[in-house]
Design a protein around this motif. Structure first.
Motif, short mmCIF file in Angstrom:
data_model
loop_
_atom_site.label_atom_id
_atom_site.label_comp_id
_atom_site.label_asym_id
_atom_site.label_seq_id
_atom_site.Cartn_x
_atom_site.Cartn_y
_atom_site.Cartn_z
N ARG A 157 70.24 70.82 48.78
CA ARG A 157 71.14 69.58 48.30
C ARG A 157 70.93 68.59 49.38
N ARG A 158 71.28 69.13 50.55
CA ARG A 158 71.72 68.09 51.59
C ARG A 158 70.16 67.56 51.94
N ALA A 159 69.31 68.12 51.91
CA ALA A 159 67.76 67.90 52.18
C ALA A 159 67.41 66.55 51.36
N ARG A 160 67.60 66.90 50.07
CA ARG A 160 67.45 65.92 48.93
C ARG A 160 67.84 64.52 49.51
N ARG A 161 69.67 64.49 49.81
CA ARG A 161 70.17 63.36 50.17
C ARG A 161 69.49 62.73 51.34
N ALA A 162 69.08 63.62 52.43
CA ALA A 162 68.51 63.07 53.69
C ALA A 162 67.15 62.63 53.61
N GLY A 163 66.43 62.94 52.38
CA GLY A 163 65.16 62.62 52.34
C GLY A 163 64.03 63.51 53.08
N ALA A 164 64.26 64.63 53.31
CA ALA A 164 63.73 65.66 54.40
C ALA A 164 62.85 66.34 53.37
N HIS A 165 61.75 66.18 53.18
CA HIS A 165 60.63 66.72 52.41
C HIS A 165 59.91 68.00 52.98
N ASN A 166 59.85 68.27 54.24
CA ASN A 166 59.08 68.97 54.66
C ASN A 166 59.86 70.43 55.05
N ILE A 167 61.12 70.65 54.49
CA ILE A 167 61.79 71.84 54.53
C ILE A 167 61.41 72.92 53.18
N GLU A 168 61.23 74.22 53.76
CA GLU A 168 61.00 75.29 52.73
C GLU A 168 62.14 76.34 53.18
N THR A 169 62.63 76.62 52.03
CA THR A 169 64.02 77.70 52.33
C THR A 169 63.51 79.02 51.90
#
Length: 403
Positions: free
Chosen positions: A266-278
């Motif tokens: 959720r935080r990554a979407r808000r931050a515009g961080a697209h290269n994160i895989e969980t």
């Protein structure tokens, strides 16, 4: 200051949940502050700050008030009386404040302030541990850890508009200042609820202490790399890593708790961080698949959290000596296991938000002496102590693996 009944009662209710029901202070206050929509910013601030103050000084106040846990409601009002008296606030003529020893409070405070475990309001075992591990430095550190923490923001470099953040905050009545050596950090001059701002909702910044911001900087991830944040949690450092990589390459955020990784998404979407895989660590296979696959690995290890007591004052009442033994063992196991994911020639950062040598440099030294660490060498390490930095207590060590 005039005390308002509904605000005092909300504070007492919060203290009951924290002390007697063992609930987390931040979660309790989050719910309490939603109770009355008529409360303004000043009302909410009174409840939050007073509650945290009494939690922070629980042992000292309880000793002065001559009450013991579990605290019934009258005991909680006695603790409140101590807080109010020491802060120069007149006690109102309410039935709840009858039979409170207001005349003796300041005398008892002066007397108990000569004894460190009461003055700094900490359990006996923690006072003994701090002195054993830090010696004479313990006095200054535990004193610093009882101060109120600053609010520090990390500007999100993935959002081009965020360059204007400082000016936008100023226009909204929030003044900030830069922190030397940390280009993305802004410290608030006065506390404010930044989470309600449009800038936060647009992902222009995260709240992240200056010490925590140094961890990703030490890791120094570069665009195009594969980087693993092995104990990502809700992802404060993961987001910083993604920003430093300019969204290029891959950041694998791992944790044993899936709910924390969902919050990270959720935080990554808000931050515009697209290269994160969980990836949830639900078996040893998850680690085995990544052996020698990462350019850089961050082990932000679980720890006692003693370096961040300013933010979590209730933690010192929940911590137990046996937990320290367990967490040291966990830290060693994580170093042995997760270090295998580093490629030959790659780098590893081990970090904690603790100030205890047994969790920090001694852990690293022991790792380097074991078979699991024989291919690694220490490049540099940094200890950030609250008394000298003014920020959270942290430790971080950069290790390099043989090519």
């Amino acid at each position: 200051m005039k005390l308002h009944r509904n605000l005092v009662f909300a504070t007492i209710d919060s203290l009951h949940q924290i002390f007697n029901e063992q609930k987390q202070a931040d979660k309790v206050l989050k719910n309490t502050l939603k109770r009355d929509k008529r409360w303004g910013a000043r009302d909410r601030s009174f409840i939050a700050e007073t509650t945290y103050d009494i939690v922070r000084w629980k042992r000292l106040y309880a000793e002065i008030a001559e009450v013991k846990e579990p605290f019934d409601r009258s005991n909680l009002f006695r603790l409140f009386t101590v807080w109010a008296t020491l802060n120069g606030i007149t006690i109102p003529d309410w039935p709840q404040f009858e039979k409170t020893p207001t005349r003796r409070i300041k005398g008892r405070f002066d007397e108990l302030s000569k004894i460190r475990k009461y003055r700094e309001s900490i359990p006996d075992w923690l006072d003994e541990l701090g002195e054993k591990e830090l010696g004479k430095k313990w006095d200054a550190e535990i004193s610093a850890l009882n101060k109120t923490a600053d609010v520090v923001l990390r500007v999100n470099s993935l959002k081009p508009e965020s360059k204007a953040l400082q000016n936008e905050l100023f226009d909204g009545g929030i003044e900030t200042e830069n922190i030397k050596g940390l280009p993305e950090a802004l410290k608030l001059k006065e506390r404010a609820n930044v989470f309600t701002t449009d800038m936060f909702k647009k992902g222009w910044f995260e709240v992240q202490d200056a010490s925590s911001q140094k961890v990703a900087r030490l890791l120094n991830p570069e665009p195009g790399m594969r980087v693993i944040d092995a104990c990502a949690g809700a992802g404060g450092k993961t987001l910083h890593i993604a920003a430093l990589m300019e969204n290029k390459g891959q950041v694998i955020a791992m944790d044993i708790f899936e709910n924390k990784l969902n919050e990270l998404k959720r935080r990554a979407r808000r931050a515009g961080a697209h290269n994160i895989e969980t990836r949830t660590i639900d078996s040893t296979k998850v680690i085995k698949k990544l052996i020698e696959k990462a350019d850089k690995v961050l082990i932000d290890a679980p720890c006692t959290g003693l370096g961040v007591l300013r933010r979590n004052p209730d933690a010192k009442w929940k911590l137990q000596p046996e937990f320290l033994e367990r967490i040291r063992k966990t830290q060693a196991e994580l170093l042995d296991s997760y270090s295998r994911m580093v490629k030959p020639g790659g780098e590893l950062v081990y970090a904690t938000c603790s100030i205890l040598p047994s969790e920090n440099d001694k852990q690293v030294k022991a790792f380097l002496s074991r078979d699991s660490g024989k291919d690694f060498s220490l490049v540099k390490a940094e200890k950030i102590m609250p008394s000298s930095s003014g920020f959270d207590g942290f430790y971080m060590a950069l290790l390099k693996k043989k090519a």
